[in-house]
Every structure is written in structure tokens, then in C-alpha cells.
Design a protein around this motif. Structure first.
Motif, PDB file in Angstrom:
ATOM      1  N   GLU A  53     -10.613  22.538  43.796  1.00 16.60           N
ATOM      2  CA  GLU A  53      -9.869  21.369  43.305  1.00 16.60           C
ATOM      3  C   GLU A  53      -8.851  21.787  42.248  1.00 16.60           C
ATOM      4  O   GLU A  53      -7.727  21.286  42.218  1.00 16.60           O
ATOM      5  CB  GLU A  53     -10.832  20.335  42.722  1.00 16.60           C
ATOM      6  N   ALA A  54      -9.260  22.701  41.390  1.00 19.37           N
ATOM      7  CA  ALA A  54      -8.336  23.172  40.364  1.00 19.37           C
ATOM      8  C   ALA A  54      -7.158  23.890  41.011  1.00 19.37           C
ATOM      9  O   ALA A  54      -6.026  23.802  40.545  1.00 19.37           O
ATOM     10  CB  ALA A  54      -9.056  24.101  39.391  1.00 19.37           C
ATOM     11  N   PHE A  55      -7.438  24.596  42.080  1.00 23.12           N
ATOM     12  CA  PHE A  55      -6.404  25.389  42.745  1.00 23.12           C
ATOM     13  C   PHE A  55      -5.431  24.518  43.529  1.00 23.12           C
ATOM     14  O   PHE A  55      -4.243  24.848  43.645  1.00 23.12           O
ATOM     15  CB  PHE A  55      -7.071  26.389  43.690  1.00 23.12           C
TER      16      PHE A  55
ATOM     17  N   ASP B  40       3.937  28.367  39.010  1.00 20.60           N
ATOM     18  CA  ASP B  40       2.855  27.608  39.651  1.00 20.60           C
ATOM     19  C   ASP B  40       1.725  28.529  40.095  1.00 20.60           C
ATOM     20  O   ASP B  40       0.550  28.170  40.017  1.00 20.60           O
ATOM     21  CB  ASP B  40       3.384  26.839  40.861  1.00 20.60           C
TER      22      ASP B  40
ATOM     23  N   VAL C 177      -0.239  29.133  37.188  1.00 20.43           N
ATOM     24  CA  VAL C 177      -1.019  27.943  36.865  1.00 20.43           C
ATOM     25  C   VAL C 177      -2.261  27.873  37.761  1.00 20.43           C
ATOM     26  O   VAL C 177      -3.366  27.618  37.289  1.00 20.43           O
ATOM     27  CB  VAL C 177      -0.163  26.670  37.037  1.00 20.43           C
ATOM     28  N   ALA C 178      -2.055  28.115  39.038  1.00 21.71           N
ATOM     29  CA  ALA C 178      -3.184  28.059  39.974  1.00 21.71           C
ATOM     30  C   ALA C 178      -4.241  29.091  39.592  1.00 21.71           C
ATOM     31  O   ALA C 178      -5.440  28.801  39.550  1.00 21.71           O
ATOM     32  CB  ALA C 178      -2.679  28.307  41.399  1.00 21.71           C
TER      33      ALA C 178
ATOM     34  N   ALA D 159      -5.964  28.021  36.454  1.00 22.20           N
ATOM     35  CA  ALA D 159      -6.836  26.864  36.656  1.00 22.20           C
ATOM     36  C   ALA D 159      -8.168  27.310  37.240  1.00 22.20           C
ATOM     37  O   ALA D 159      -9.238  26.853  36.810  1.00 22.20           O
ATOM     38  CB  ALA D 159      -6.155  25.859  37.586  1.00 22.20           C
ATOM     39  N   VAL D 160      -8.089  28.228  38.195  1.00 20.62           N
ATOM     40  CA  VAL D 160      -9.332  28.732  38.774  1.00 20.62           C
ATOM     41  C   VAL D 160     -10.111  29.531  37.741  1.00 20.62           C
ATOM     42  O   VAL D 160     -11.334  29.413  37.627  1.00 20.62           O
ATOM     43  CB  VAL D 160      -9.038  29.578  40.034  1.00 20.62           C
TER      44      VAL D 160
ATOM     45  N   PRO E   6      -1.749  22.991  41.955  1.00 20.65           N
ATOM     46  CA  PRO E   6      -0.727  24.032  41.758  1.00 20.65           C
ATOM     47  C   PRO E   6      -0.294  24.664  43.073  1.00 20.65           C
ATOM     48  O   PRO E   6       0.872  25.014  43.240  1.00 20.65           O
ATOM     49  CB  PRO E   6      -1.418  25.053  40.855  1.00 20.65           C
TER      50      PRO E   6
END
Lengths: 294, 294
Positions: free
Chosen positions: A62-64, B74, B77-78, B81-82, A67
Motif C-alpha cells: 500500500e505504501a508503494f 517518486d 518516495v516509493a 515509503a516501503v 508513488p
DNA sequence: TGCTCCGATAAGCTGTGCCGATGGATCTCC
DNA sequence: GGAGATCCATCGGCACAGCTTATCGGAGCA
């Protein structure tokens, strides 16, 4: 990480299963599984929970996801932006032009070009000196150059656009012979108004005078960088000048006396570009220019 | 298009030359040249003007640059985020728990977990019925389940957390024998308050009663889905109930009479999870739970 | 208890991204 | 003006990565 991997993850999310996602891409299911597994290994987290027959996005997934979607959108934006430039609905064209060539032929060409491609911004710059037209194209400061050259060094190419006559511009009331052509020798008897050494106009003037009489010592009355001051100076009786025909005719409309020179004095007008492929906008401009000689 | 290609283009822009960009990546200069050339072919436009020894961003390259930078951001960011989810500074943990296990032991565990990992959101859901704890974990609706099971089907795994005693909860004023343990047979003579069939509590009640006297026909006085109503109902004299010890003690504080049953009645408390690796948050929670039995 | 559907794994192949070496062109410095 | 330095493009060869088909194992379903 990879756009391909990101798109695979997004496809799995959107289709619910690896198999359906693989069919939609299209790619084989093992290839998709492997790509996702590789990405998961790289990120150090499972993106999907494998629950027997179904898969479910994990918290890391979901986090991935967002982005990743953004990344794919950006890729499309990049692609579209380039396509716009290629399709001449966007972009910029840098032209360096001698200031005496801006009024004619440049403004007409730019006008037509802008009407054809309203999305393309045209930026017109002035060269530092006469050689800078070629120099700016060579250095990439501008993609096209408009100058009075008739040859260019290796690596550059040239499209001749025509020749431009140079007229004498004399103070109002100056009497001229009936045939209305002014011998250069007579021009040389006027105090002359010109731009500084190194400019194209000055070079032409010197060339004309030398042609008439190599030993003459014509009087230079006024030297100015301000081209827009030349016509007013002539009008004020400060001396004579030579100007390209279009500018001379404009001066005539204000009351100046103008005349072609004898011998005829003219200069080439050509578009300078680097050899090799141009950007789409520059190429379109070039086609327009060579298709409309003057 | 490709993140790699985009990063190469950005590197060339930032370093001014292919060679410097290649050194900074690091990659060999031919590899970088080739990658950019491939991208240019794909996009159908030159991104750089090659001007002998130097390169200069073309209009198409300028259009490409910003989306490309965004794309790379991005990607970061991805990745971040992970990493946050992995590092337990972000993410979410879904736990499905029997409502009678929420007060104890769940709230204590969640409290400690949240203090350790404030960034991780914990979502607690209630199962539809007693079997749904296992079902929700199996289906992925929740990653962890807290239930009174002592075995799970294949594909799932179980961490026993302890056993929880069940107490009789009787209306205020009810007299009890000295040893303060209540024979189940006597409990059966009270009108009973319970939740509907299918719930874990109801199942335990039936099990206890059958154990005492398989032929008895105890009176069910009130059936309600509203668990929070049970204690007030007992207090109001509507009947007796059996509740897990923590809830029973809370009722006693309100004035109810409580007693352990005879024979002793208790149920297992266990964490249900899928076999195989869990998400980092779930794994951390599991470690916390098994490390703090009650 | 088969049957079907889904994801993982295995094996082999092709393409491509990389490297080192080299060539061509330009700029610089003596 | 010539030699050297610098920079990008091209070439040949190699290794790896990604893809495909075939197969396995597990889960849901009739």
C-alpha cells in the motif's frame, strides 16, 4: 526498482491476481511473478500477501502503490512532453539574427511560423557582433542563425534565402541624378553614420567604399551602437548611411532620400544551422524559410 | 523509457558532459551514450544537441527533464515509503480480535506496541462470529487474529499466549459457598444471559453446561449481541452470565458477585497468523505478544 | 475426491546493457 | 600552427536479466 516492475505491481493491484495482470500487460505469468519477487527482494518487503489462491496488497504494498502510480504518470508526462515538442505543439526555437535582418525577412517568417505552430515559443537574440551569428549556432546558444554569410565552417550548414540590396540613405532634400542610382564615390563625400567596427553593417560599408576607391579616406561622422538612432541622425542632417532596402524604404517614408548604389551593393541572407538533424521546430522553420525566398 | 535512462539524462544535464555524468553514476561513458541514444530513438527526438565537444539540452530535452526528475523523486518516495513500513515508522497493522479478548490482553499489547512504534496505525476489527477470527486471517482481511483457538488449519500458524479463566457473574447479593467456587450445576439453575449461537462465549457456555450434566436443560434468559449489555443485565437481576476473568472482575467492582467455576473453565488465548513471513509490523507485534504471556 | 484455478519454480533462450578499445572531432596550449 | 588533451560515437565481445514454455504444489469448489 524499475518502471516495468512498478507497472507490474500496479497491474496486479488493478486486476486482483497475477494471472489476470499478466494477461493484461501482456506478459507471461511467471515473468510477472518473478519481476514482483525481484522488486520485493530489492525493497526488503513483501508487497503482496500470498494467501493460497488469492493475493492481497500488504502494508508495504500500500505504501508503494501511490508513488508507483505517480511514477508511471510522470513517465507518461515525460513522453507526452517530448511528443508535444516533436509535434510542434510545444517547445522553443532559438534564433539569433542580425538586427538588420529582423525586420525583413525574420518577422514575416516568425509570424507565419507562429500562426502555424502557436505552441512553440520563438526566442530571437542579437549577436554580439557579425561573427557571433555563426558562433552562437556553433556553440548551441541558438539553433538557427540569420546572417549575411555565404559560407560556414565545417559542422555547420547554410540555407541561402536570397540577397538583400543596400541603399544609401541621405538627408531630406539631397538632390540626386535622374537615374536615382548613387555612385559610391559620391556617397563617400558625405559624412557617414555607421555602427562600430565588427558589425556587419560597418563591414559592408567599408567594403563598398574600398570597391569605389581603395585610396579614398571617407569621413566617418557618427559611430553608434544604437541602430535605431541611425535614421533619425540622417534625418537630422548628421550624415549619410547605408541600410538594407527595407529599412531604407521605411526611412524614405519619413522623408529621407534613398537610392540604390552604383555599383550595386548587396549582401547574402542565409539561415545558418548545424549540420545534422535539427529539432522539429527548427526544421519546420527552416522549411518555411527556404520555401519562401524573398 | 526507464528509470535508468531518465537518471542518465538527468546526470548529463547536471554534469554538463556525458563523460562527467558517466563517472558520477558510475557507468562507462559508452554505456551512457548508448542508453541516451536508445531513449532518444524511442522518444523520436534528440534530447541533447551534440556540438562537437560539448552537449546542450535540446528543446525536447528541456521538456523531458522535469518529468524525469519527478519520476526519479517518486521512485525515491516509493522506496522510502516501503522502508518506513519495514522500519516500523509507518504502516498499518490489522488485527481481528474476539471482543472478549480486546480488554485483555489486546489493549495492553497494543498500548506497548504503539509506544514502541508510534508511526504504525493499529486497526482492530471484530469478527462476524467465533470462526471468523481464523477466517479473516486466512482471507487476509486481518494479518493477525486474537482468538480462543488451539489449532488452526494448514497455511496458518498459532502462537499460544496463555489461558484465560472464565468466571460466573451473578447478580449482587447472591449467596455463595465458602470456598467461593461455583459448581456449574448450580450456575445452570440461574436464568442465563449470553450472546447468540456461533459466538465464542455461547460456545463456552454450552460446553460448560454439557460437561456438568449432558441431560440438563438450562434456561437461557436473555440472548443479546450487545456484549456491553451483559453486565448491566446481570446487575439488574436478569440472570447470570459467564465472562472471562478480567471482565468478571470489572463487573465485581460494580457490585456483581463473581466466582470461578467448578470444574474450572478456561479457554486458550492464541495469536493466529498465516504461516510464512509476516509484515514487519505484524512480526514485531507477534514478538511482543509471545514475549509477554499473561 | 477429483477438478480447476492460481502462483511458484525450473530450464533454456534471446536480447540488451555493459565494458574496453578505438575513431573522429574539437578545443587548448605551447 | 601543430601536438596533446578532451569528449562523444562506434565496435566487438561478454555476461546477465528478462522472457517463454513446461511443470509443480496448494487452495477452493462441486
Amino acid at each position: 526498482m524499475d518502471l516495468r516492475q512498478a507497472s507490474y505491481v500496479v497491474a496486479v493491484v488493478d486486476h486482483g491476481t497475477f494471472t489476470a495482470a499478466a494477461a493484461s500487460i501482456p506478459v507471461s505469468q511467471p515473468a510477472l511473478s518473478q519481476a514482483v519477487a525481484t522488486l520485493e527482494r530489492e525493497l526488503g518487503a513483501e508487497l503482496f500477501h500470498r494467501l493460497g489462491r488469492q493475493v492481497r496488497l500488504s502494508p508495504a504494498g500500500e505504501a508503494f502503490l501511490e508513488p508507483a502510480r505517480q511514477m508511471l504518470r510522470d513517465a507518461e508526462v515525460a513522453r507526452a512532453a517530448v511528443a508535444d515538442v516533436v509535434g510542434l505543439t510545444s517547445g522553443r526555437l532559438d534564433v539569433v539574427a542580425l538586427s538588420t535582418l529582423v525586420a525583413e525577412p525574420l518577422v514575416g517568417l516568425v509570424g507565419r511560423f507562429r500562426r502555424m505552430h502557436p505552441g512553440v515559443l520563438v526566442r530571437i537574440t542579437e549577436p554580439e557582433d557579425a561573427d557571433a551569428v555563426v558562433g552562437d549556432v556553433r556553440s548551441g546558444a541558438a539553433e538557427l542563425g540569420l546572417g549575411d554569410v555565404d559560407e560556414v565552417p565545417a559542422g555547420l550548414a547554410l540555407d541561402p534565402l536570397g540577397r538583400q540590396a543596400l541603399f544609401a540613405v541621405l538627408p531630406p532634400g539631397t538632390g540626386l541624378a535622374d537615374d536615382r542610382r548613387l555612385p559610391v564615390a559620391r556617397l563617400a563625400r558625405f559624412p557617414l553614420i555607421t555602427t562600430p567596427r565588427g558589425t556587419s553593417s560597418r563591414r559592408l560599408l567599408g567594403q563598398a567604399l574600398r570597391l569605389a576607391d581603395p585610396d579614398a579616406d571617407p569621413e566617418i561622422g557618427v559611430v553608434t551602437q544604437h541602430r535605431e538612432a541611425i535614421v533619425p541622425l540622417v534625418m537630422a542632417g548628421a550624415g549619410a548611411a547605408i541600410l538594407p532596402e527595407p529599412l531604407a524604404r521605411a526611412a524614405a517614408a519619413l522623408g529621407a532620400v534613398i537610392a540604390p548604389l552604383s555599383p550595386r551593393l548587396e549582401r547574402p541572407v542565409a539561415l545558418v544551422r548545424r549540420s545534422g538533424p535539427l529539432s522539429p521546430a527548427a526544421e519546420a522553420f527552416r522549411q518555411l524559410a527556404v520555401g519562401n525566398p524573398f
